[in-house]
Motif scaffolding. Sequence first.
Motif, PDB file in Angstrom:
ATOM      1  N   LEU A   1       3.792  -8.117  -4.957  1.00 19.15           N
ATOM      2  CA  LEU A   1       5.213  -8.369  -5.099  1.00 19.15           C
ATOM      3  C   LEU A   1       5.295  -9.043  -6.022  1.00 19.15           C
ATOM      4  N   GLN A   2       4.663 -10.013  -6.502  1.00 19.63           N
ATOM      5  CA  GLN A   2       4.861 -10.891  -7.631  1.00 19.63           C
ATOM      6  C   GLN A   2       4.602 -10.309  -8.008  1.00 19.63           C
ATOM      7  N   THR A   3       3.904  -9.774  -9.352  1.00 21.41           N
ATOM      8  CA  THR A   3       3.525  -8.645 -10.203  1.00 21.41           C
ATOM      9  C   THR A   3       3.908  -7.383 -10.375  1.00 21.41           C
ATOM     10  N   SER A   4       4.525  -7.637  -9.098  1.00 23.87           N
ATOM     11  CA  SER A   4       5.123  -5.385  -9.496  1.00 23.87           C
ATOM     12  C   SER A   4       6.067  -5.613 -10.508  1.00 23.87           C
ATOM     13  N   PRO A   5       6.196  -4.048 -11.309  1.00 24.23           N
ATOM     14  CA  PRO A   5       7.106  -4.556 -12.821  1.00 24.23           C
ATOM     15  C   PRO A   5       8.021  -4.121 -12.230  1.00 24.23           C
ATOM     16  N   LEU A   6       8.242  -3.300 -10.747  1.00 23.79           N
ATOM     17  CA  LEU A   6       9.478  -2.824 -10.399  1.00 23.79           C
ATOM     18  C   LEU A   6      10.601  -4.200 -10.052  1.00 23.79           C
ATOM     19  N   GLY A   7       9.564  -5.458  -9.545  1.00 22.93           N
ATOM     20  CA  GLY A   7      10.689  -6.637  -8.619  1.00 22.93           C
ATOM     21  C   GLY A   7      10.172  -6.513  -7.086  1.00 22.93           C
ATOM     22  N   ARG A   8       9.853  -7.211  -6.691  1.00 21.57           N
ATOM     23  CA  ARG A   8      10.083  -8.153  -5.573  1.00 21.57           C
ATOM     24  C   ARG A   8      10.830  -7.346  -4.523  1.00 21.57           C
ATOM     25  N   THR A   9      12.014  -7.020  -4.773  1.00 25.83           N
ATOM     26  CA  THR A   9      12.761  -5.862  -3.838  1.00 25.83           C
ATOM     27  C   THR A   9      12.817  -5.037  -3.575  1.00 25.83           C
ATOM     28  N   PRO A  10      12.262  -4.107  -4.889  1.00 35.13           N
ATOM     29  CA  PRO A  10      12.105  -2.672  -4.630  1.00 35.13           C
ATOM     30  C   PRO A  10      10.473  -2.069  -3.762  1.00 35.13           C
ATOM     31  N   THR A  11       9.143  -3.179  -4.653  1.00 36.89           N
ATOM     32  CA  THR A  11       8.139  -2.797  -3.960  1.00 36.89           C
ATOM     33  C   THR A  11       8.380  -2.853  -2.600  1.00 36.89           C
ATOM     34  N   ALA A  12       9.242  -4.379  -2.250  1.00 32.98           N
ATOM     35  CA  ALA A  12       9.456  -4.750  -0.623  1.00 32.98           C
ATOM     36  C   ALA A  12       9.367  -3.221   0.247  1.00 32.98           C
ATOM     37  N   THR A  13      10.705  -2.916  -0.682  1.00 31.33           N
ATOM     38  CA  THR A  13      11.199  -2.055  -0.251  1.00 31.33           C
ATOM     39  C   THR A  13      10.741  -0.153  -0.238  1.00 31.33           C
ATOM     40  N   LEU A  14       9.677   0.304  -0.837  1.00 31.66           N
ATOM     41  CA  LEU A  14       8.867   1.464  -0.756  1.00 31.66           C
ATOM     42  C   LEU A  14       7.723   0.959  -0.008  1.00 31.66           C
ATOM     43  N   GLY A  15       7.583  -0.716   0.157  1.00 28.71           N
ATOM     44  CA  GLY A  15       5.641  -0.679   1.164  1.00 28.71           C
ATOM     45  C   GLY A  15       7.054  -0.155   2.574  1.00 28.71           C
ATOM     46  N   LEU A  16       8.220  -0.818   2.987  1.00 27.34           N
ATOM     47  CA  LEU A  16       8.166  -1.024   4.525  1.00 27.34           C
ATOM     48  C   LEU A  16       8.727   1.265   4.210  1.00 27.34           C
ATOM     49  N   LEU A  17       9.227   1.333   3.243  1.00 23.23           N
ATOM     50  CA  LEU A  17       9.101   2.854   3.701  1.00 23.23           C
ATOM     51  C   LEU A  17       7.958   4.015   3.699  1.00 23.23           C
ATOM     52  N   ALA A  18       6.633   3.377   3.131  1.00 21.03           N
ATOM     53  CA  ALA A  18       5.314   3.863   3.609  1.00 21.03           C
ATOM     54  C   ALA A  18       5.231   3.645   4.872  1.00 21.03           C
ATOM     55  N   SER A  19       5.430   2.860   5.018  1.00 16.61           N
ATOM     56  CA  SER A  19       4.776   2.311   6.477  1.00 16.61           C
ATOM     57  C   SER A  19       4.946   3.784   7.070  1.00 16.61           C
ATOM     58  N   VAL A  20       6.775   3.257   7.660  1.00 10.97           N
ATOM     59  CA  VAL A  20       7.668   4.137   8.517  1.00 10.97           C
ATOM     60  C   VAL A  20       6.912   5.608   8.612  1.00 10.97           C
ATOM     61  N   ALA A  21       6.745   5.767   6.780  1.00 11.53           N
ATOM     62  CA  ALA A  21       6.004   7.307   6.921  1.00 11.53           C
ATOM     63  C   ALA A  21       5.205   7.366   7.137  1.00 11.53           C
ATOM     64  N   LEU A  22       4.362   6.303   7.489  1.00 12.84           N
ATOM     65  CA  LEU A  22       2.867   6.498   7.410  1.00 12.84           C
ATOM     66  C   LEU A  22       2.919   6.880   9.332  1.00 12.84           C
ATOM     67  N   VAL A  23       3.382   5.778   9.843  1.00 14.30           N
ATOM     68  CA  VAL A  23       3.741   6.066  11.385  1.00 14.30           C
ATOM     69  C   VAL A  23       4.057   7.783  11.887  1.00 14.30           C
ATOM     70  N   ALA A  24       5.478   7.770  11.162  1.00 16.54           N
ATOM     71  CA  ALA A  24       5.410   9.170  11.165  1.00 16.54           C
ATOM     72  C   ALA A  24       4.695  10.113  10.952  1.00 16.54           C
ATOM     73  N   THR A  25       4.312  10.078   9.902  1.00 16.36           N
ATOM     74  CA  THR A  25       3.511  12.022   9.827  1.00 16.36           C
ATOM     75  C   THR A  25       1.959  11.708  10.518  1.00 16.36           C
ATOM     76  N   LEU A  26       1.170  10.101  11.060  1.00 22.59           N
ATOM     77  CA  LEU A  26       0.131  10.135  11.857  1.00 22.59           C
ATOM     78  C   LEU A  26       0.690  10.761  13.000  1.00 22.59           C
ATOM     79  N   TYR A  27       2.140  10.312  13.269  1.00 18.48           N
ATOM     80  CA  TYR A  27       2.617  10.997  15.474  1.00 18.48           C
ATOM     81  C   TYR A  27       3.180  12.808  15.054  1.00 18.48           C
ATOM     82  N   CYS A  28       3.452  12.915  13.532  1.00 24.27           N
ATOM     83  CA  CYS A  28       2.988  14.796  13.596  1.00 24.27           C
ATOM     84  C   CYS A  28       2.669  15.564  13.793  1.00 24.27           C
TER      85      CYS A  28
END
Length: 423
Positions: free
Chosen positions: A271-298
Amino acid sequence: MGSQHDLPISPFYAFAGAFAALFVSFLALGLLWSSSRFRGDRSGLALPAALERIADAPATRTALRGLGLAAALAVLLSLLLGPDDPARNPAPGAVYVLLWVGLVPASLLLGPVWRLLNPLRTLYRLYRLYRRLPRARPRHAPAPLPARLGQWPAAAGLFGFTWLELAAPDPASTTTLLTALAVYTAVHLALAARFGERWFADADAFEAYSALLARLSPLGRRSDGRLVFRNPFHGLDATPERPGLVATVCVLLGSTAYDGYSDNPSWINTLQTSPLGRTPTATLGLLASVALVATLYCLCAAATRLVCGPHPRPLTAFAHSLVPISLGYLVAHYFSLLVTEGPRTVIMALGTDNAPEPLPPLGPGGLAALQVLAVVAGHVLGVIAAHDRSVRLFPPARAVTGQLPLLALMITFTIGGIGLLLN
């Protein structure tokens, strides 16, 4: 504010105990549980009529609605007039601790309490009373809610709230909270004016959150409307299979998993070193976490269909079995936050200037045991709920083999859950 992670026990014993619990429960269910035993909302021991009259009395419901509205006004005044410092302003703690985390034990003990406390419902009812005045404009009948909408708005609202808590630039600032609450209130009241009060039950994130956890409450309503004391598995079995249910549960699981992983030093460094900035990187991480759970369940649902043959609703048929897992994760990650920051928030709200520093409620060993037991117990309860649904839906020859994908999913979630606790 965040969850505490302290697991001073051997990872080997944590994983071995979890796997043993899952395999033993799976084998025992396969050998001893050959027919469905849960009857949904048709079961329950009716409580005394006097107690039901008190619970359903207009005075009781009006008092609860007034309490919810008064609490919301107190939070609003704290945001408007209080200092922009979460250490001296109780509003952030009221939102992120008392509301978000406190709804878990409240819903488990008392049922879907936010339905009565929800200040947005109360404001809508006041608006409806105003429209009945002689000088008000004529009312129009509410438009019907599209059936395919289901709980998708609630899933989106839950994701928005978890984004605010975990990824927003300054989630505890008064400006951020005021903006978020104003937008949330305006959107829901505008849509309730169009679709009626039913909108809150189907689309309000906190009502859906409370109602989903209340499926595991020993208090519930039978199909005939009676207030009953029941086996929580019966309430869980009665979870409506509606559009958006899978998304709602996956948001709960994925956001809690991200909250656990966000404390990892490697992710903090990202988060501290990402060129996207903290908030976009954290948003992508949160989206990826939810998407991973949904993908595994599907993938699990697709494997179940492959093993057991075509079925009209494999995706939502077992979604209710993820609710106990979500509850286990919530308890493991937020228990210490609730019992430390919760009382401190109440003390600040009552006007005490020097609120005491929160102290850990348990020692490292006790907290470790609670966290592991919560995660493992949630998965075992999920296995039981999934097995009962499987023997109801599939022929006996395929009922047990059809659960193998679900067992694999439970093992995967167990590895992930305990792995997050070990960070």
